[in-house]
Design a protein around this motif. Structure first.
Motif, short mmCIF file in Angstrom:
data_model
loop_
_atom_site.label_atom_id
_atom_site.label_comp_id
_atom_site.label_asym_id
_atom_site.label_seq_id
_atom_site.Cartn_x
_atom_site.Cartn_y
_atom_site.Cartn_z
N VAL A 99 0.85 -1.20 0.00
CA VAL A 99 0.00 0.00 0.00
C VAL A 99 0.88 1.25 0.00
CG1 VAL A 99 -1.64 1.33 1.39
CG2 VAL A 99 -2.00 -1.11 1.05
N LEU A 100 1.92 1.26 0.84
CA LEU A 100 2.81 2.42 0.90
C LEU A 100 3.56 2.62 -0.41
CD1 LEU A 100 4.08 4.74 2.48
CD2 LEU A 100 5.83 3.13 3.25
N ALA A 101 4.07 1.54 -0.99
CA ALA A 101 4.80 1.66 -2.26
C ALA A 101 3.89 2.20 -3.37
CB ALA A 101 5.37 0.30 -2.66
N THR A 102 2.65 1.76 -3.38
CA THR A 102 1.70 2.26 -4.37
C THR A 102 1.42 3.75 -4.14
OG1 THR A 102 0.69 0.07 -4.51
CG2 THR A 102 -0.61 1.95 -5.34
N ALA A 103 1.21 4.12 -2.88
CA ALA A 103 0.95 5.53 -2.56
C ALA A 103 2.14 6.40 -2.95
CB ALA A 103 0.64 5.69 -1.08
N LEU A 104 3.36 5.95 -2.62
CA LEU A 104 4.55 6.73 -2.95
C LEU A 104 4.79 6.76 -4.46
CD1 LEU A 104 7.01 5.81 -0.09
CD2 LEU A 104 5.77 7.95 -0.43
N GLY A 105 4.40 5.70 -5.15
CA GLY A 105 4.51 5.70 -6.61
C GLY A 105 3.58 6.72 -7.25
N VAL A 106 2.44 6.93 -6.62
CA VAL A 106 1.46 7.87 -7.17
C VAL A 106 1.81 9.31 -6.81
CG1 VAL A 106 -0.98 8.57 -7.05
CG2 VAL A 106 -0.38 6.15 -7.19
N VAL A 107 2.17 9.56 -5.55
CA VAL A 107 2.39 10.95 -5.11
C VAL A 107 3.77 11.16 -4.48
CG1 VAL A 107 -0.06 11.44 -4.76
CG2 VAL A 107 1.28 10.50 -2.89
N GLY A 108 4.71 10.30 -4.77
CA GLY A 108 6.04 10.37 -4.16
C GLY A 108 6.79 11.66 -4.43
N MET A 109 6.46 12.35 -5.51
CA MET A 109 7.15 13.61 -5.82
C MET A 109 6.87 14.68 -4.77
SD MET A 109 4.78 15.00 -8.93
CE MET A 109 4.14 13.42 -9.42
N HIS A 110 5.81 14.48 -3.96
CA HIS A 110 5.47 15.46 -2.94
C HIS A 110 6.13 15.15 -1.60
CE1 HIS A 110 2.68 17.30 -5.68
NE2 HIS A 110 2.13 16.12 -5.91
N VAL A 111 6.82 14.03 -1.50
CA VAL A 111 7.59 13.70 -0.29
C VAL A 111 8.98 14.27 -0.51
CG1 VAL A 111 8.43 11.87 1.21
CG2 VAL A 111 6.21 11.62 0.08
N LYS A 112 9.26 15.37 0.17
CA LYS A 112 10.49 16.13 -0.03
C LYS A 112 11.58 15.68 0.94
CE LYS A 112 8.29 18.81 -2.93
NZ LYS A 112 8.36 18.58 -4.32
#
Length: 133
Positions: A99-112
């Protein structure tokens, strides 16, 4: 969600920011994330990513859609009902990691980088070694 009006209705969240009710509900659920992470940090290989996602979701500069995805991933991690129970050694956190990998794949560019630095500080992890070249 019980009805379509729930998606449209907004409520005042922390800091006076208006959030859709579903995001606010996930934010409340994910507040237990940091205590659970600190309890299991040695057993979870992706703890720093999860904490960084949490801090990104709490950042007022993060877009609303990204917050929704990140809070939903955090809420899934702390929910007591899981696809694979977390107490199973070796397999317990595989669904959470997915679930986390999918979430980060979708919006990971916003995790600075600042979110990752806060995560390492909270989890008491060392700073990554930088290659001088």
């Amino acid at each position: 969600m019980s009805d379509a009006a729930e998606i449209i209705n907004t409520v005042k969240g922390e800091g006076g920011v208006y959030l859709p009710k579903s995001i606010q509900r996930n934010e409340r659920r994910s507040r237990g994330l940091i205590p659970k992470l600190l309890r299991f940090a040695g057993q979870i290989p992706f703890a720093d990513d999860l904490a960084a996602a949490y801090f990104a979701a709490r950042d007022p500069l993060t877009p609303m859609k990204a917050k929704a995805v990140l809070f939903a991933a955090g809420a899934y991690f702390v929910m007591p009902v899981d696809m694979v129970p977390d107490v199973l050694a070796g397999l317990g956190f595989t669904d959470d990691a997915t679930v986390l990998a999918t979430a980060l794949g979708v919006v990971g560019m916003h995790v600075k980088d600042r979110h990752r630095a806060m995560a390492r500080k909270v989890l008491r992890l060392p700073e990554p070694v930088r290659d001088p070249a």
